[in-house]
Design a protein around this motif. Sequence first.
Motif, PDB file in Angstrom:
ATOM      1  N   GLY A   1      56.030   1.360   3.569  1.00 41.23           N
ATOM      2  CA  GLY A   1      55.596   2.407   3.251  1.00 41.23           C
ATOM      3  C   GLY A   1      56.204   3.453   2.138  1.00 41.23           C
ATOM      4  O   GLY A   1      57.012   2.724   1.445  1.00 41.23           O
ATOM      5  N   HIS A   2      55.547   4.324   1.788  1.00 43.28           N
ATOM      6  CA  HIS A   2      56.177   5.240   0.779  1.00 43.28           C
ATOM      7  C   HIS A   2      57.525   5.857   1.090  1.00 43.28           C
ATOM      8  O   HIS A   2      57.371   6.756   1.775  1.00 43.28           O
ATOM      9  CB  HIS A   2      55.207   6.339   0.298  1.00 43.28           C
ATOM     10  CG  HIS A   2      53.784   5.539  -0.365  1.00 43.28           C
ATOM     11  ND1 HIS A   2      53.780   5.122  -1.549  1.00 43.28           N
ATOM     12  CD2 HIS A   2      52.630   5.652   0.100  1.00 43.28           C
ATOM     13  CE1 HIS A   2      52.467   4.575  -1.828  1.00 43.28           C
ATOM     14  NE2 HIS A   2      51.768   4.994  -0.807  1.00 43.28           N
ATOM     15  N   SER A   3      58.518   5.716  -0.113  1.00 40.40           N
ATOM     16  CA  SER A   3      59.805   6.584   0.384  1.00 40.40           C
ATOM     17  C   SER A   3      60.198   6.447   1.596  1.00 40.40           C
ATOM     18  O   SER A   3      60.606   7.380   2.268  1.00 40.40           O
ATOM     19  CB  SER A   3      59.479   7.966  -0.204  1.00 40.40           C
ATOM     20  OG  SER A   3      58.693   8.065  -1.653  1.00 40.40           O
TER      21      SER A   3
ATOM     22  N   PHE B   1      49.150   1.170   0.592  1.00 41.91           N
ATOM     23  CA  PHE B   1      49.508   2.360   1.323  1.00 41.91           C
ATOM     24  C   PHE B   1      49.039   3.619   0.812  1.00 41.91           C
ATOM     25  O   PHE B   1      48.875   3.935  -0.450  1.00 41.91           O
ATOM     26  CB  PHE B   1      51.050   2.602   1.191  1.00 41.91           C
ATOM     27  CG  PHE B   1      52.016   1.557   1.940  1.00 41.91           C
ATOM     28  CD1 PHE B   1      52.335   1.452   3.525  1.00 41.91           C
ATOM     29  CD2 PHE B   1      52.213   0.265   1.596  1.00 41.91           C
ATOM     30  CE1 PHE B   1      52.838   0.761   4.128  1.00 41.91           C
ATOM     31  CE2 PHE B   1      52.963  -0.718   2.099  1.00 41.91           C
ATOM     32  CZ  PHE B   1      53.145  -0.666   3.284  1.00 41.91           C
ATOM     33  N   VAL B   2      48.359   4.640   1.663  1.00 44.85           N
ATOM     34  CA  VAL B   2      47.754   5.553   1.281  1.00 44.85           C
ATOM     35  C   VAL B   2      48.611   6.819   1.759  1.00 44.85           C
ATOM     36  O   VAL B   2      49.256   6.690   2.657  1.00 44.85           O
ATOM     37  CB  VAL B   2      46.290   5.775   1.794  1.00 44.85           C
ATOM     38  CG1 VAL B   2      45.368   4.641   1.203  1.00 44.85           C
ATOM     39  CG2 VAL B   2      45.989   5.746   3.351  1.00 44.85           C
ATOM     40  N   LYS B   3      48.439   7.814   1.186  1.00 47.21           N
ATOM     41  CA  LYS B   3      49.368   9.024   1.423  1.00 47.21           C
ATOM     42  C   LYS B   3      48.533  10.096   2.374  1.00 47.21           C
ATOM     43  O   LYS B   3      49.040  11.398   2.420  1.00 47.21           O
ATOM     44  CB  LYS B   3      49.827   9.975   0.178  1.00 47.21           C
ATOM     45  CG  LYS B   3      50.715   8.856  -0.575  1.00 47.21           C
ATOM     46  CD  LYS B   3      51.239   9.563  -1.848  1.00 47.21           C
ATOM     47  CE  LYS B   3      52.071   8.435  -2.642  1.00 47.21           C
ATOM     48  NZ  LYS B   3      52.778   9.016  -3.914  1.00 47.21           N
ATOM     49  N   HIS B   4      47.129  10.014   2.693  1.00 49.69           N
ATOM     50  CA  HIS B   4      46.483  10.979   3.334  1.00 49.69           C
ATOM     51  C   HIS B   4      45.779  10.515   4.350  1.00 49.69           C
ATOM     52  O   HIS B   4      45.286   9.232   4.232  1.00 49.69           O
ATOM     53  CB  HIS B   4      45.573  11.911   2.454  1.00 49.69           C
ATOM     54  CG  HIS B   4      46.399  12.339   1.326  1.00 49.69           C
ATOM     55  ND1 HIS B   4      46.981  13.587   1.163  1.00 49.69           N
ATOM     56  CD2 HIS B   4      46.370  12.044  -0.065  1.00 49.69           C
ATOM     57  CE1 HIS B   4      47.742  13.809   0.114  1.00 49.69           C
ATOM     58  NE2 HIS B   4      47.081  13.174  -0.836  1.00 49.69           N
TER      59      HIS B   4
ATOM     60  N   CYS C   1      50.330   1.732  11.127  1.00 51.26           N
ATOM     61  CA  CYS C   1      51.120   2.997  10.894  1.00 51.26           C
ATOM     62  C   CYS C   1      51.516   3.215   9.661  1.00 51.26           C
ATOM     63  O   CYS C   1      51.671   2.196   8.635  1.00 51.26           O
ATOM     64  CB  CYS C   1      52.407   2.627  11.697  1.00 51.26           C
ATOM     65  SG  CYS C   1      52.126   2.649  13.567  1.00 51.26           S
ATOM     66  N   GLY C   2      51.603   4.477   9.408  1.00 50.17           N
ATOM     67  CA  GLY C   2      52.489   4.987   7.920  1.00 50.17           C
ATOM     68  C   GLY C   2      51.559   4.639   6.748  1.00 50.17           C
ATOM     69  O   GLY C   2      51.901   4.471   5.564  1.00 50.17           O
ATOM     70  N   GLY C   3      50.161   4.756   7.122  1.00 48.02           N
ATOM     71  CA  GLY C   3      49.184   4.804   5.982  1.00 48.02           C
ATOM     72  C   GLY C   3      49.117   3.510   5.465  1.00 48.02           C
ATOM     73  O   GLY C   3      48.531   3.201   4.414  1.00 48.02           O
ATOM     74  N   LYS C   4      49.311   2.275   6.100  1.00 49.78           N
ATOM     75  CA  LYS C   4      49.375   1.032   5.614  1.00 49.78           C
ATOM     76  C   LYS C   4      47.867   0.432   5.910  1.00 49.78           C
ATOM     77  O   LYS C   4      47.339   0.574   7.098  1.00 49.78           O
ATOM     78  CB  LYS C   4      50.355   0.127   6.223  1.00 49.78           C
ATOM     79  CG  LYS C   4      50.394  -1.219   6.002  1.00 49.78           C
ATOM     80  CD  LYS C   4      51.318  -2.064   6.915  1.00 49.78           C
ATOM     81  CE  LYS C   4      51.418  -3.520   6.406  1.00 49.78           C
ATOM     82  NZ  LYS C   4      52.433  -4.710   7.089  1.00 49.78           N
ATOM     83  N   ILE C   5      47.179  -0.144   4.891  1.00 52.02           N
ATOM     84  CA  ILE C   5      45.970  -0.750   5.157  1.00 52.02           C
ATOM     85  C   ILE C   5      46.020  -2.195   4.428  1.00 52.02           C
ATOM     86  O   ILE C   5      46.535  -2.506   3.451  1.00 52.02           O
ATOM     87  CB  ILE C   5      44.852   0.002   4.273  1.00 52.02           C
ATOM     88  CG1 ILE C   5      44.798   1.450   4.897  1.00 52.02           C
ATOM     89  CG2 ILE C   5      43.493  -0.691   4.478  1.00 52.02           C
ATOM     90  CD1 ILE C   5      43.713   2.290   4.058  1.00 52.02           C
ATOM     91  N   ILE C   6      45.367  -3.204   5.070  1.00 49.13           N
ATOM     92  CA  ILE C   6      45.542  -4.575   4.866  1.00 49.13           C
ATOM     93  C   ILE C   6      44.013  -4.975   4.600  1.00 49.13           C
ATOM     94  O   ILE C   6      43.425  -4.681   5.476  1.00 49.13           O
ATOM     95  CB  ILE C   6      46.028  -5.404   5.911  1.00 49.13           C
ATOM     96  CG1 ILE C   6      47.524  -5.070   6.311  1.00 49.13           C
ATOM     97  CG2 ILE C   6      46.080  -6.989   5.447  1.00 49.13           C
ATOM     98  CD1 ILE C   6      48.159  -5.638   7.474  1.00 49.13           C
ATOM     99  N   VAL C   7      43.670  -5.474   3.460  1.00 45.97           N
ATOM    100  CA  VAL C   7      42.352  -5.884   3.313  1.00 45.97           C
ATOM    101  C   VAL C   7      42.281  -7.441   2.736  1.00 45.97           C
ATOM    102  O   VAL C   7      42.801  -7.905   2.148  1.00 45.97           O
ATOM    103  CB  VAL C   7      41.681  -4.998   2.082  1.00 45.97           C
ATOM    104  CG1 VAL C   7      40.226  -5.480   1.781  1.00 45.97           C
ATOM    105  CG2 VAL C   7      41.887  -3.509   2.237  1.00 45.97           C
ATOM    106  N   GLY C   8      41.154  -8.151   3.349  1.00 49.36           N
ATOM    107  CA  GLY C   8      41.280  -9.457   2.905  1.00 49.36           C
ATOM    108  C   GLY C   8      39.834  -9.772   2.746  1.00 49.36           C
ATOM    109  O   GLY C   8      38.734  -9.033   3.139  1.00 49.36           O
ATOM    110  N   TRP C   9      39.221 -10.703   2.110  1.00 47.33           N
ATOM    111  CA  TRP C   9      38.189 -11.307   1.589  1.00 47.33           C
ATOM    112  C   TRP C   9      37.836 -12.741   1.563  1.00 47.33           C
ATOM    113  O   TRP C   9      38.819 -13.275   1.454  1.00 47.33           O
ATOM    114  CB  TRP C   9      37.680 -10.519   0.333  1.00 47.33           C
ATOM    115  CG  TRP C   9      38.618 -10.695  -0.919  1.00 47.33           C
ATOM    116  CD1 TRP C   9      38.711 -11.770  -1.589  1.00 47.33           C
ATOM    117  CD2 TRP C   9      39.787  -9.957  -1.160  1.00 47.33           C
ATOM    118  NE1 TRP C   9      39.569 -11.438  -2.536  1.00 47.33           N
ATOM    119  CE2 TRP C   9      40.263 -10.647  -2.272  1.00 47.33           C
ATOM    120  CE3 TRP C   9      40.460  -8.787  -0.460  1.00 47.33           C
ATOM    121  CZ2 TRP C   9      41.562 -10.134  -2.856  1.00 47.33           C
ATOM    122  CZ3 TRP C   9      41.358  -8.398  -1.253  1.00 47.33           C
ATOM    123  CH2 TRP C   9      42.031  -8.916  -2.151  1.00 47.33           C
TER     124      TRP C   9
END
Length: 408
Positions: free
Chosen positions: A137-139, A78-81, A26-34
């Motif tokens: 998230g943002h703001s 977090f992304v905005k779009h 939710c909220g444009g949240k992205i979790i990346v692992g490697w």
Amino acid sequence: WSSYSSTTDVEVIPDAPRINCCDATCGGKIIVGWTPVVCDAKVSAYSLEIAVDGDEEKKENANFVEIYNGDQTTHTTFVKHVGVYKFRVRCNSEVGWSSYSSTTDVEVTSLIPAVPSITKCTTTKEIIELEWTQVEGHSINYVLEMTNDKSTSNTQVYRGPDRTFSFSADVPGIHKFRVRCNSEVGWSSYSSTADVEATSVIPAVTRITKCTTAKEIIKVEWTRVEGHSVNYVLDMKNDKSISNAQFLEVYRGPDHAFSFSADMPGNHSFRVRAYNDGAYSEYSSLCLVPMESVLFTSTILGVRHRAAINTLLPNNNITLLFRASRDGYEAQKFHQFCDNVAPLWVVYKSTNNFIATAYASVAFTSSDSYKPAASGSCWLNNLENSSGTISSSKYFNTNHLEKSLYDN
């Protein structure tokens, strides 16, 4: 032994890491692992890059932007779009950078923030304290709403970035709370409601901080009490009053200062307490103000005449000598108490409610004759007419100063 062969050099470049986790929430949240890279040449850092859907990923470095550089193997952004986002990662060692990993795509379908949840809802007397979980998230801002068993609709009690809030309940009963958050793109859903019972809403005890007098004006100030709809009651008693055992209310309202004209000398004791829709606080400690002298307590004059009297008699240090209703209406009674006193101010009230005053700078002596006086030192005044109009105008005898006073 034969001689040595020619030397051959080889450069050990670390293998490329591999992205093994890429999830959008939710909220444009992205979790990346490697995966971590282990090699003889020590890996010092990983570089994670992002590109938006539409980039030509086959081109070398096409529109990828670095969003992380460090020694960890996970990163949250977090992304905005909404849209499809591409990620790639590489590592750096003592001998240089590895090649990039394969790109991994993730689609963001919603930017609505996650729902916060209330984690604390407690009360101490009338103070209610709340806490809720943080939403990433943002703001991100939060809105806390409340309803109680005396209200039919939710009322916003807090809006802002904090995750805690406390306030004074203004009514007893069950209070229900819910919270939600918003970002640049919209609102989350509401949290589950949390209930708390406020059994007491008695305000704190206030304290008198100032109790002063100037002439007969007494000014009292007290501390402000926090809470909803708090008002104050100021009581006073005077040790010269017939009812000196009883406090009388002199002020009721939201202010925390009050001033008034004292109507008699003596020790004035004050106490104050706060109240709201629920109950009264305890009284403050007493504050004592001694009042040595005031404008005499008159059966004719009142507070409404104060401004006019101050104009007529700027230095009004007045002592009551004679009162007809007390001492008698005969002329000799007047002269018994008032002869040989100057200056003298006489106040009259007629049966049709006119009030007049007279001022003499020379004393009565029962001489049954006229007496002279300096210009402007003797005058008459129509203080109040029958319709209640008050005047401080003076009327002088300017033509016959030798007959300024008839001493009858």
